[in-house]
Enzyme design. Structure first.
Site, short mmCIF file in Angstrom:
data_model
loop_
_atom_site.label_atom_id
_atom_site.label_comp_id
_atom_site.label_asym_id
_atom_site.label_seq_id
_atom_site.Cartn_x
_atom_site.Cartn_y
_atom_site.Cartn_z
CD GLN A 48 7.45 9.00 -3.38
OE1 GLN A 48 7.20 9.61 -4.53
NE2 GLN A 48 8.24 8.28 -3.07
CB THR A 84 -9.64 -6.03 7.15
OG1 THR A 84 -9.08 -7.24 6.41
CG2 THR A 84 -10.40 -5.49 6.75
N GLY A 90 2.50 9.14 3.05
CA GLY A 90 3.21 8.12 2.14
C GLY A 90 2.71 6.93 2.98
CG ASP A 91 4.95 5.14 4.30
OD1 ASP A 91 6.27 4.79 2.80
OD2 ASP A 91 6.04 5.74 4.44
CD GLU A 92 -0.51 7.51 1.43
OE1 GLU A 92 -0.08 6.67 0.97
OE2 GLU A 92 -0.32 8.40 1.53
N GLY A 93 -0.42 2.46 2.20
CA GLY A 93 -0.58 0.71 1.98
C GLY A 93 -0.94 0.85 0.50
CE LYS A 94 1.77 5.42 -1.97
NZ LYS A 94 2.30 5.70 -0.46
CB ALA A 154 9.01 4.51 -3.25
N GLY A 155 8.74 2.93 -0.82
CA GLY A 155 8.80 1.98 -0.29
C GLY A 155 7.01 0.99 -0.54
CG HIS A 156 4.99 1.17 -3.49
ND1 HIS A 156 4.69 2.24 -4.73
CD2 HIS A 156 5.51 2.00 -2.26
CE1 HIS A 156 4.94 3.63 -4.38
NE2 HIS A 156 5.30 4.25 -3.47
CB THR A 182 8.66 13.81 -1.87
OG1 THR A 182 10.15 13.48 -2.57
CG2 THR A 182 7.78 13.72 -3.07
NE ARG A 235 6.18 3.87 7.25
CZ ARG A 235 6.16 2.99 6.59
NH1 ARG A 235 4.75 2.16 7.52
NH2 ARG A 235 6.56 2.20 5.08
P1 GDP Z 1 2.74 1.85 1.21
O1 GDP Z 1 4.13 3.35 0.67
O2 GDP Z 1 2.04 3.32 0.54
O3 GDP Z 1 3.11 1.30 -0.88
O4 GDP Z 1 2.64 1.83 1.92
P2 GDP Z 1 4.29 1.14 2.96
O5 GDP Z 1 4.15 -0.44 2.03
O6 GDP Z 1 4.88 1.75 3.23
O7 GDP Z 1 3.67 0.50 4.36
C1 GDP Z 1 2.33 -0.14 4.33
C2 GDP Z 1 2.98 -0.44 5.40
O8 GDP Z 1 1.06 -2.07 6.51
C3 GDP Z 1 2.92 -2.40 4.90
O9 GDP Z 1 3.96 -3.00 5.99
C4 GDP Z 1 2.13 -3.10 4.70
O10 GDP Z 1 2.23 -5.04 4.37
C5 GDP Z 1 0.30 -3.38 5.82
N1 GDP Z 1 -0.61 -2.97 5.57
C6 GDP Z 1 -0.99 -2.64 3.75
N2 GDP Z 1 -2.56 -2.48 4.58
C7 GDP Z 1 -3.14 -2.90 5.52
C8 GDP Z 1 -3.43 -3.36 6.60
O11 GDP Z 1 -4.94 -3.12 6.03
N3 GDP Z 1 -3.88 -3.89 7.44
C9 GDP Z 1 -2.46 -3.75 8.45
N4 GDP Z 1 -2.43 -4.56 9.40
N5 GDP Z 1 -1.00 -4.20 7.39
C10 GDP Z 1 -1.45 -3.38 6.13
P1 IMO Z 2 5.93 6.26 -0.27
O1 IMO Z 2 5.84 5.77 -1.79
C1 IMO Z 2 6.81 8.60 3.27
C2 IMO Z 2 9.78 11.80 2.32
C3 IMO Z 2 10.80 11.84 3.56
C4 IMO Z 2 10.75 12.83 3.44
C5 IMO Z 2 10.43 14.08 1.89
C6 IMO Z 2 10.92 13.65 1.06
O2 IMO Z 2 6.41 4.05 0.16
O3 IMO Z 2 4.64 6.18 0.48
P2 IMO Z 2 13.05 12.42 -0.50
O4 IMO Z 2 14.41 11.56 0.12
O5 IMO Z 2 11.84 12.31 -1.39
O6 IMO Z 2 13.62 13.73 -0.78
O7 IMO Z 2 12.66 12.70 1.44
O8 IMO Z 2 9.58 12.82 1.63
N1 IMO Z 2 8.91 10.25 2.13
C7 IMO Z 2 8.57 9.53 1.67
N2 IMO Z 2 7.11 9.23 3.05
N3 IMO Z 2 6.97 7.47 2.18
C8 IMO Z 2 6.83 7.92 1.15
O9 IMO Z 2 7.55 7.01 -0.02
C9 IMO Z 2 8.64 8.23 0.92
N4 IMO Z 2 9.05 9.31 0.14
C10 IMO Z 2 9.88 10.63 0.70
O10 IMO Z 2 11.13 10.79 4.67
O11 IMO Z 2 9.82 13.74 4.52
MG MG Z 3 5.73 3.33 1.99
#
Ligand code: GDP
Ligand code: IMO
Ligand code: MG
Length: 440
Positions: free
Chosen positions: A224, A414, A12-16, A39-41, A239, A305
């Site tokens: 995720q 970037t 998760g949190d790859e920058g989706k 999720a948190g995008h 999850t 994280r």
């Molecule tokens: P998601 O859950 O996959 O949508 O990712 P998150 O939004 O939870 O976390 C990604 C974080 O990295 C966010 O704060 C974005 O604004 C940031 N981000 C995304 N792409 C880049 C990048 O290429 N460089 C940097 N420095 N930050 C980025």
């Molecule tokens: P995005 O979409 C990162 C993790 C939680 C926990 C496990 C189970 O932003 O990438 P849950 O509440 O889903 O039953 O929790 O999954 N988790 C995530 N980690 N990014 C997320 O979403 C997540 N959604 C759930 O931290 O380890």
């Molecule tokens: Mg996220």
């Protein structure tokens, strides 16, 4: 290429959010198929940060239709809160461009409470969930106690379902010292939420089939990541939904024929929130520096994280099980903070070398990652937008990633802004065809 699946290849949190927002102009519809407001995008609109939880990340484009599929668990309160937050930022969203499946599950007030009991009972072995009631809501779905969005529109059906559910759940609450919940007050609250939700409610499967037949294209947005998938992730530290490619069909009511390509989002290092094995985790100052520079704090819970080196064993696995055609590499700019960058290409386990990802936690906890080391590239990549300006050091690192993942990288993010991205047109065209021209 009509319809593209975009999903995370790590934990998760790859920058989706950022990448989906960038790709949205090439599609008419953006559809989520699993998860909930766990999720948190993060997306940026004219310098303003917006974190989306339940609503697809294409919503900032006013001409796009967004879909919440049957595979999601929906908190109506979170849904309306998100719409209000968007409105405050000047993004108007109405039922004409946001549809919620009649068959999506509803998160009820007892779900977060049951989750608290379950997490507390696990003690040291807790999953470290987001405490949004996600797991218990999916449990109720599988156990056939679930309340679906369509039920909110039928007072008699809803009353009966709430009463039946509480008959069992209140016995659990009593056993753990919590007061029982009252059916009537929940009923009143959810009937009123149902009335507000009614204009958004639709037969999503039918809508999507008709739109696709009419020539519209869909971006399927994963939440995720592959390693958090209920079946294929690092179970039990996952999850409760199907984040991987198969989830699209069950979570939207579509045939696999409708998924025409798969884009995997891959961060240039690894992060994980919550408990569970993490072979390349850095518990030292290097990990802390990556966390600081990458702003690695949960977009949903604010939790720090866990950070570690890139893990090609894990991402190769994610590419295989999802059929990833192309990778979008995110956040390599964060690594410029360091002098040396490492990437894991294999695990050593009990004198054997593993190149395939084992999902058993007791193995993952004991593996020793084998690393290749790279000097940090000389010219900064931060906010770069042009492939031709990249330094030889970065290109070496990129080539190594592609070789080890057996997949090409078509996008390099970037920075946080929509425009901070490098498109490799030739690679994008192989997967997106004509659509590649609509980007950037
Ligand atoms: P998601 O859950 O996959 O949508 O990712 P998150 O939004 O939870 O976390 C990604 C974080 O990295 C966010 O704060 C974005 O604004 C940031 N981000 C995304 N792409 C880049 C990048 O290429 N460089 C940097 N420095 N930050 C980025
Ligand atoms: P995005 O979409 C990162 C993790 C939680 C926990 C496990 C189970 O932003 O990438 P849950 O509440 O889903 O039953 O929790 O999954 N988790 C995530 N980690 N990014 C997320 O979403 C997540 N959604 C759930 O931290 O380890
Ligand atoms: Mg996220």
């Amino acid at each position: 290429m009509a319809n593209l699946l975009v999903l995370g290849t790590q934990w998760g949190d790859e920058g989706k959010g950022k990448v989906v927002d960038f790709l949205a102009p090439a599609f008419e519809i953006i559809a989520r198929y699993q998860g909930g407001h766990n999720a948190g995008h993060t997306v940026y609109l004219q310098g303003k940060k917006i974190v989306l939880h339940l609503i697809p990340s294409g919503i900032l484009h006013p001409d796009k239709v967004c879909i919440i599929g049957n595979g999601l668990v929906v908190s109506p309160q979170a849904f309306f809160k998100e719409l209000e937050d968007l409105k405050a930022l000047g993004v108007e969203v109405g039922p004409e461009r946001l549809l919620v499946s009649r068959a999506a599950q509803v998160i009820m007030p007892y779900h977060p409470l049951l989750e608290k009991i379950a997490e507390t009972s696990r003690g040291q072995k807790m999953i470290g969930t987001t405490c949004r009631g996600i797991g218990p809501c999916y449990e109720d779905k599988a156990a056939r106690w679930g309340i679906r969005v369509a039920d909110l529109l039928e007072p008699d059906v809803l009353r009966e379902k709430i009463v039946d559910s509480l008959a069992l759940k209140n016995r659990i609450f009593e056993a753990f010292g919590y007061p029982p919940l009252a059916a009537e007050s929940i009923l009143a609250e959810y009937l009123s939420l149902g009335e507000r939700l009614a204009p958004y409610v639709a037969d999503v499967s039918l809508f999507l089939s008709e739109q696709i037949r009419a020539g519209k294209s869909v971006l399927f947005e994963g939440a995720q990541g592959a390693l958090l998938d209920l079946d294929h992730g690092t179970y039990p530290f996952v999850t409760s939904s199907s984040c991987t490619a198969g989830g699209v069909c069950t979570g939207l009511g579509l045939s696999p024929r409708e998924v025409n390509g798969v884009l995997g989002i891959t961060k240039a290092y690894t992060t994980r929130v919550g408990s569970g094995p993490f072979p390349t985790e850095l518990k030292d100052e290097v990990g802390a520096r990556i966390a600081r520079k990458g702003d690695e704090f949960g977009a949903t819970t604010g939790r720090p994280r866990r950070c570690g080196w890139f893990d090609a064993v894990a991402v190769r696995y994610a590419c295989r099980i999802n059929g990833v055609d192309l990778i979008a590499l995110t956040k390599p700019d964060v690594l410029e903070e360091l002098t040396e960058v490492k990437a894991c290409y294999a695990y050593r386990y009990k004198r054997t070398v593993l190149k395939d990802f084992p999902s058993e936690p007791w193995i993952l906890e004991k593996v020793e990652p084998q690393y290749r080391s790279f000097p940090v590239w000389t010219r900064s990549i931060h906010r770069a937008r042009d492939f031709s300006g990249l330094s030889a050091g970065f290109l070496d690192y990129l080539k190594w990633l592609e070789d080890n993942l057996e997949t090409r990288v078509g996008l390099i993010s970037t920075g946080v802004d929509r425009e901070d991205i490098i498109c490799r047109r030739d690679e994008l065209e192989k997967v997106l065809g004509e659509k590649a021209r609509l980007l950037g």
